[in-house]
Design an enzyme around this catalytic site. Structure first.
Site, PDB file in Angstrom:
ATOM      1  N   HIS A   1     -11.504   9.711   7.006  1.00  0.00           N
ATOM      2  CA  HIS A   1     -11.285   8.268   7.158  1.00  0.00           C
ATOM      3  C   HIS A   1     -10.771   7.868   8.535  1.00  0.00           C
ATOM      4  CE1 HIS A   1     -10.374   4.223   5.850  1.00  0.00           C
ATOM      5  NE2 HIS A   1      -9.085   4.360   6.114  1.00  0.00           N
TER       6      HIS A   1
ATOM      7  N   ARG B   1      -0.625   9.100   1.791  1.00  0.00           N
ATOM      8  CA  ARG B   1      -2.059   9.308   1.643  1.00  0.00           C
ATOM      9  C   ARG B   1      -2.460  10.784   1.584  1.00  0.00           C
ATOM     10  NH1 ARG B   1      -5.537   5.236   5.344  1.00  0.00           N
ATOM     11  NH2 ARG B   1      -4.893   3.667   3.844  1.00  0.00           N
TER      12      ARG B   1
ATOM     13  N   GLU C   1       0.854  -1.181   0.000  1.00  0.00           N
ATOM     14  CA  GLU C   1       0.000   0.000   0.000  1.00  0.00           C
ATOM     15  C   GLU C   1       0.888   1.228   0.000  1.00  0.00           C
ATOM     16  OE1 GLU C   1      -2.796  -0.401   3.239  1.00  0.00           O
ATOM     17  OE2 GLU C   1      -4.056  -1.769   2.115  1.00  0.00           O
TER      18      GLU C   1
ATOM     19  N   HIS D   1      -9.061   9.752   3.323  1.00  0.00           N
ATOM     20  CA  HIS D   1      -8.649   8.679   2.412  1.00  0.00           C
ATOM     21  C   HIS D   1      -8.813   9.193   0.988  1.00  0.00           C
ATOM     22  CE1 HIS D   1      -8.272   4.807   0.440  1.00  0.00           C
ATOM     23  NE2 HIS D   1      -7.890   4.286   1.589  1.00  0.00           N
TER      24      HIS D   1
ATOM     25  N   ARG E   1      -1.106   8.838   9.171  1.00  0.00           N
ATOM     26  CA  ARG E   1      -0.912   7.413   9.455  1.00  0.00           C
ATOM     27  C   ARG E   1      -0.494   6.639   8.211  1.00  0.00           C
ATOM     28  NH1 ARG E   1      -4.377   3.089   8.858  1.00  0.00           N
ATOM     29  NH2 ARG E   1      -6.107   4.486   8.393  1.00  0.00           N
TER      30      ARG E   1
HETATM   31  C1  SIN Z   1      -7.489   0.867   2.817  1.00  0.00           C
HETATM   32  O1  SIN Z   1      -7.771  -0.304   2.616  1.00  0.00           O
HETATM   33  O2  SIN Z   1      -7.117   1.650   1.968  1.00  0.00           O
HETATM   34  C2  SIN Z   1      -7.623   1.378   4.219  1.00  0.00           C
HETATM   35  C3  SIN Z   1      -6.526   0.879   5.011  1.00  0.00           C
HETATM   36  C4  SIN Z   1      -6.224   1.822   6.106  1.00  0.00           C
HETATM   37  O3  SIN Z   1      -6.942   2.795   6.321  1.00  0.00           O
HETATM   38  O4  SIN Z   1      -5.200   1.621   6.743  1.00  0.00           O
END
Ligand code: SIN
Length: 547
Positions: free
Chosen positions: A347, A289, A126, A244, A382
């Site tokens: 988020h 993010r 990610e 998010h 985060r």
């Molecule tokens: C996501 O799946 O993008 C959310 C994961 C997260 O907020 O850590």
């Protein structure tokens, strides 16, 4: 000065219960802590709706943990600090990444099953992770699987009692100011309950509902942070709300989360002209993010933004993202062939109830874990999929600490300090249930103000106006026992706290971006904000363990 209690009550009208430990909230932090503590103590878990209903259930991406041969806790540590934009506490981050693997192993021992590839745990990537280190379950339903396993395990234990439909009104204290339980509204019977305990753990989750658009479920109204603040606990870093980058954008549909793992598996962000607008940004679609969310926000001034799943390939999309695929199809979009309209949404709260590395708050006998807590691991932004890990690691450390500190004797109802002089006694159920304000209208006004002025881009005028309005409205009388309205009162309080902290921080850092102060100013602002009930006043403390 904030109110001490959400509404007036008297000791004689309360039905009393007791246990050794009271856990408020039933997401990953609450249930994992309760299960572990139940090995030694009798625990009551109270939850606002049903036991499964929490932010955890909605987590898609997974749990970040350094278990691959190519990975290490040190790399995970470095990625977390880099994403956190100078505001992570290295001490707690070190604990998170080093104690994470054994907690995840224990979670698997409790029955959580993660996806595997050729028998080995499958790991995805990610944003802002230098390694593939995200465990996932059922493709994109990690939170659902974790919650399923923990609920089953908690129900097996004869030492765990679960109470559903319980809204925590406020914390209870004794004459010394030690926390000895919680005042709770039983939504089914309408009765007020006093749950006494030797220690209380707040694990009530986040506050996404404070914003007009959020990926969070309806229960995320910041109740734990509000009750802690009213009882006198410190809140920390409340200006840092994570947006998010990719939530589904369809008129009248909720902002359903489109996991970052979709970009981790290769999806592109494109604009209305079909161009990849992240291509020249370091990290591209997998930049931190806050950067991706702001880039999308700016692009949306020119037109729509889409997430193009097609580079992932049809087979892989169906394998990895069955829930997202089906949900989008239900809204009439087939992501196998069509780019998906997306937009940012509130988020995750990086801030929360200030705790040390053992989950201890500034109040005796009060602990906090999970999203409602802030121990410095997330800094100003985060790192994706560190939140479930945070709930596990610091939940476990609460249990470790409690073992040494718990009193032999349970508190009694006589010890509850309820200063009648501070309360305008109402006394009867009838009077309390009178609605004195338009709760739904107020909730919408809070959400609109927060989204418009305390969102992705902020400035002095918008923050000042929002903080002043919310702080003024917070003084109103919430003489109601309708849970929706009590939630709104909490939203008002935490919204005011966020707006005030964001107003005071005159720089941009991580998720807090001020168009009037666009630079990160470490010399002046590399410090945590702290607020407590003295009129939302903000003070600052150093980042512990920083160089
Ligand atoms: C996501 O799946 O993008 C959310 C994961 C997260 O907020 O850590």
């Amino acid at each position: 000065m904030l109110k001490r209690y959400l509404f007036a009550w008297s000791k004689s009208e309360v039905k009393v219960f007791d246990s050794d430990i009271l856990v408020l909230g039933s997401g990953i932090a609450g249930l994992y802590t309760a299960i572990k503590v139940s090995e030694h103590f009798q625990v009551t878990v109270l939850t606002k709706k049903t036991i499964e209903k929490s932010n955890t259930e909605h987590a898609q991406g997974g749990i970040a943990v350094a278990i691959d041969e190519a990975d290490s806790p040190t790399l995970h540590f470095e990625d977390t600090l880099r994403a956190g934009a100078g505001l992570c506490d290295p001490l707690t981050v070190r604990i998170l990444v080093e104690e994470g693997p054994s907690c995840v192993e224990e979670l698997m021992g409790m029955g959580a099953q993660f996806d595997r590839l050729d028998g080995e745990l499958a790991l995805t990537r990610e944003a802002a992770h230098s390694q593939r280190r995200i465990l996932h379950a059922l493709g994109d339903a990690t939170g659902w699987e974790v919650e399923r396993a923990l609920v089953a395990k908690a129900k097996e234990s004869s030492n765990v009692t679960v109470g559903e439909g319980r809204f925590v009104v406020d914390l209870l204290e004794d004459h010394k100011g030690d926390i000895i339980g919680a005042l709770v509204l039983n939504e089914t019977t309408g009765e007020l309950e006093g749950h006494l305990a030797k220690a209380v753990v707040l694990a009530t989750g986040g506050l996404g509902q404070v914003y007009r658009y959020t990926t969070n479920p309806s229960v995320a109204t910041g109740d734990g942070m509000a009750v802690a603040l009213r009882a006198g606990a410190d809140l920390m870093d409340m200006e840092f709300v994570q947006f998010h980058p990719t939530a589904l954008l369809i008129p009248k549909a909720p902002r359903f989360l489109i996991s970052e793992a979709v970009r981790g598996e290769g999806a592109y962000l494109i604009n209305s002209a079909g161009l990849r607008f992240m291509e020249n940004v370091p990290g591209k679609e997998l930049a931190p993010r806050d950067i991706v969310a702001r880039a999308i926000w700016q692009e949306m001034n020119q037109g729509s933004v889409y997430l193009d799943f097609r580079p992932i390939g049809q087979k892989r999309i169906l394998e990895r993202f069955p829930t997202i695929y089906q949900t989008c199809l239900n809204y009439g979009i087939d992501v196998l062939s069509t780019p998906l309209p997306v937009a940012p949404a509130a988020h995750y709260m990086m801030g929360g109830i200030a705790t040390n590395s053992y989950g201890e708050t500034s109040l005796p006998n009060l602990y906090a874990a999970g999203e409602c807590a802030c121990n410095g691991v997330h800094g100003a932004n985060r790192l994706a999929s560190n939140s479930l890990l945070d709930g596990l690691v610091f939940g476990a450390r609460i249990v470790e600490k409690m073992g040494d500190k718990i009193e032999a004797k349970r508190p009694s109802w006589d010890e509850v300090h309820c200063p009648e002089g501070n309360l305008k006694h109402i006394g009867t159920e009838m009077k309390r249930s009178v609605r004195r304000f338009d709760g739904q209208g107020l909730r919408k006004r809070i959400q609109d103000l927060m989204w418009d002025n305390v969102g992705i881009l902020r400035n002095e005028a918008g923050l000042r106006k929002t903080a002043e309005l919310l702080m003024a409205w917070e003084q109103d009388d919430f003489s109601t026992c309708c849970v929706d309205d009590l939630e709104t009162a909490n939203m008002l309080m935490v919204g005011a706290v966020i707006a005030k902290a964001a107003f005071e921080r005159k720089e941009s850092r991580g998720a807090h971006f001020r168009s009037d102060y666009p630079l990160r100013l470490d010399e002046l602002w590399q410090k945590h904000s702290r607020q407590h009930k003295e009129g939302y006043h903000v003070c600052y403390v150093p980042v512990s363990g920083a160089d």
